[in-house]
Design a protein around this motif. Sequence first.
Motif, PDB file in Angstrom:
ATOM      1  N   MET A   1       0.843  -1.180   0.000  1.00 32.80           N
ATOM      2  CA  MET A   1       0.000   0.000   0.000  1.00 32.80           C
ATOM      3  C   MET A   1       0.888   1.243   0.000  1.00 32.80           C
ATOM      4  N   LEU A   2       0.478   2.248  -0.763  1.00 33.20           N
ATOM      5  CA  LEU A   2       1.185   3.519  -0.811  1.00 33.20           C
ATOM      6  C   LEU A   2       0.916   4.284   0.468  1.00 33.20           C
ATOM      7  N   VAL A   3       1.963   4.746   1.121  1.00 31.56           N
ATOM      8  CA  VAL A   3       1.802   5.568   2.318  1.00 31.56           C
ATOM      9  C   VAL A   3       2.049   7.005   1.914  1.00 31.56           C
ATOM     10  N   VAL A   4       1.038   7.823   2.069  1.00 30.84           N
ATOM     11  CA  VAL A   4       1.135   9.235   1.708  1.00 30.84           C
ATOM     12  C   VAL A   4       1.575  10.001   2.940  1.00 30.84           C
ATOM     13  N   PRO A   5       2.656  10.784   2.837  1.00 34.78           N
ATOM     14  CA  PRO A   5       3.102  11.560   3.997  1.00 34.78           C
ATOM     15  C   PRO A   5       1.995  12.477   4.484  1.00 34.78           C
ATOM     16  N   THR A   6       1.951  12.708   5.791  1.00 40.05           N
ATOM     17  CA  THR A   6       0.899  13.556   6.336  1.00 40.05           C
ATOM     18  C   THR A   6       1.216  15.042   6.208  1.00 40.05           C
ATOM     19  N   ALA A   7       2.465  15.400   5.943  1.00 42.79           N
ATOM     20  CA  ALA A   7       2.819  16.814   5.854  1.00 42.79           C
ATOM     21  C   ALA A   7       2.148  17.531   4.682  1.00 42.79           C
ATOM     22  N   PRO A   8       2.159  16.968   3.468  1.00 41.35           N
ATOM     23  CA  PRO A   8       1.481  17.681   2.380  1.00 41.35           C
ATOM     24  C   PRO A   8      -0.011  17.772   2.651  1.00 41.35           C
ATOM     25  N   MET A   9      -0.601  18.826   2.176  1.00 41.05           N
ATOM     26  CA  MET A   9      -2.024  19.019   2.398  1.00 41.05           C
ATOM     27  C   MET A   9      -2.837  18.099   1.498  1.00 41.05           C
ATOM     28  N   PHE A  10      -4.124  18.072   1.744  1.00 43.12           N
ATOM     29  CA  PHE A  10      -5.057  17.199   1.044  1.00 43.12           C
ATOM     30  C   PHE A  10      -4.922  17.211  -0.482  1.00 43.12           C
ATOM     31  N   PRO A  11      -4.874  18.386  -1.145  1.00 39.07           N
ATOM     32  CA  PRO A  11      -4.790  18.366  -2.615  1.00 39.07           C
ATOM     33  C   PRO A  11      -3.588  17.590  -3.133  1.00 39.07           C
ATOM     34  N   ASN A  12      -2.444  17.780  -2.513  1.00 43.02           N
ATOM     35  CA  ASN A  12      -1.258  17.061  -2.952  1.00 43.02           C
ATOM     36  C   ASN A  12      -1.415  15.566  -2.728  1.00 43.02           C
ATOM     37  N   ASN A  13      -2.022  15.180  -1.611  1.00 40.20           N
ATOM     38  CA  ASN A  13      -2.235  13.755  -1.349  1.00 40.20           C
ATOM     39  C   ASN A  13      -3.089  13.130  -2.439  1.00 40.20           C
ATOM     40  N   LEU A  14      -4.132  13.828  -2.869  1.00 46.09           N
ATOM     41  CA  LEU A  14      -4.976  13.294  -3.938  1.00 46.09           C
ATOM     42  C   LEU A  14      -4.197  13.119  -5.230  1.00 46.09           C
ATOM     43  N   ARG A  15      -3.394  14.111  -5.586  1.00 47.73           N
ATOM     44  CA  ARG A  15      -2.604  14.014  -6.821  1.00 47.73           C
ATOM     45  C   ARG A  15      -1.619  12.853  -6.748  1.00 47.73           C
ATOM     46  N   VAL A  16      -0.966  12.699  -5.607  1.00 47.71           N
ATOM     47  CA  VAL A  16      -0.001  11.614  -5.434  1.00 47.71           C
ATOM     48  C   VAL A  16      -0.688  10.261  -5.563  1.00 47.71           C
ATOM     49  N   LEU A  17      -1.816  10.098  -4.912  1.00 49.74           N
ATOM     50  CA  LEU A  17      -2.548   8.832  -4.978  1.00 49.74           C
ATOM     51  C   LEU A  17      -2.982   8.523  -6.411  1.00 49.74           C
ATOM     52  N   ARG A  18      -3.513   9.517  -7.099  1.00 47.07           N
ATOM     53  CA  ARG A  18      -3.954   9.313  -8.482  1.00 47.07           C
ATOM     54  C   ARG A  18      -2.779   8.981  -9.388  1.00 47.07           C
ATOM     55  N   SER A  19      -1.694   9.713  -9.233  1.00 44.57           N
ATOM     56  CA  SER A  19      -0.502   9.467 -10.051  1.00 44.57           C
ATOM     57  C   SER A  19       0.063   8.073  -9.806  1.00 44.57           C
ATOM     58  N   HIS A  20       0.030   7.646  -8.561  1.00 37.94           N
ATOM     59  CA  HIS A  20       0.539   6.319  -8.220  1.00 37.94           C
ATOM     60  C   HIS A  20      -0.253   5.219  -8.944  1.00 37.94           C
ATOM     61  N   LYS A  21      -1.533   5.458  -9.149  1.00 43.05           N
ATOM     62  CA  LYS A  21      -2.359   4.499  -9.886  1.00 43.05           C
ATOM     63  C   LYS A  21      -2.212   4.676 -11.400  1.00 43.05           C
ATOM     64  N   GLY A  22      -1.513   5.729 -11.811  1.00 40.00           N
ATOM     65  CA  GLY A  22      -1.321   5.979 -13.240  1.00 40.00           C
ATOM     66  C   GLY A  22      -2.592   6.436 -13.941  1.00 40.00           C
ATOM     67  N   LEU A  23      -3.432   7.160 -13.225  1.00 39.79           N
ATOM     68  CA  LEU A  23      -4.721   7.579 -13.773  1.00 39.79           C
ATOM     69  C   LEU A  23      -4.746   9.055 -14.135  1.00 39.79           C
ATOM     70  N   THR A  24      -5.572   9.373 -15.107  1.00 38.54           N
ATOM     71  CA  THR A  24      -5.868  10.778 -15.397  1.00 38.54           C
ATOM     72  C   THR A  24      -6.970  11.218 -14.440  1.00 38.54           C
ATOM     73  N   GLN A  25      -7.173  12.520 -14.358  1.00 39.75           N
ATOM     74  CA  GLN A  25      -8.276  13.021 -13.543  1.00 39.75           C
ATOM     75  C   GLN A  25      -9.598  12.459 -14.054  1.00 39.75           C
ATOM     76  N   ARG A  26      -9.746  12.421 -15.365  1.00 33.44           N
ATOM     77  CA  ARG A  26     -10.994  11.937 -15.956  1.00 33.44           C
ATOM     78  C   ARG A  26     -11.263  10.488 -15.569  1.00 33.44           C
ATOM     79  N   ALA A  27     -10.252   9.631 -15.680  1.00 35.01           N
ATOM     80  CA  ALA A  27     -10.426   8.211 -15.355  1.00 35.01           C
ATOM     81  C   ALA A  27     -10.782   8.022 -13.884  1.00 35.01           C
TER      82      ALA A  27
END
Length: 82
Positions: A1-27
């Motif tokens: 499982m990907l562990v997202v650091p708690t320091a970055p705020m929510f928006p960055n966490n979402l981008r990191v999680l999506r990027s880790h899955k290799g997804l576009t925003q649309r997908a």
Amino acid sequence: MLVVPTAPMFPNNLRVLRSHKGLTQRACAEAINLPRSRLYLYETGRELPRWQTAQLLMEYYGVTLAEIYPWQLHQDLIAQTQ
């Protein structure tokens, strides 16, 4: 499982999680039945999701509230459910 650091705020966490899955925003948005424009607002920090949407995002990415939200936002979401 990907562990997202708690320091970055929510928006960055979402981008990191999506990027880790290799997804576009649309997908990603289509997978959770959310308008892409709404996901964009979340990822840019212009808007925060309601509790139900946050739950969908957590389930989709397989993360906990503590992993995706900074502490102060966590408290705000808990207050929404009471």
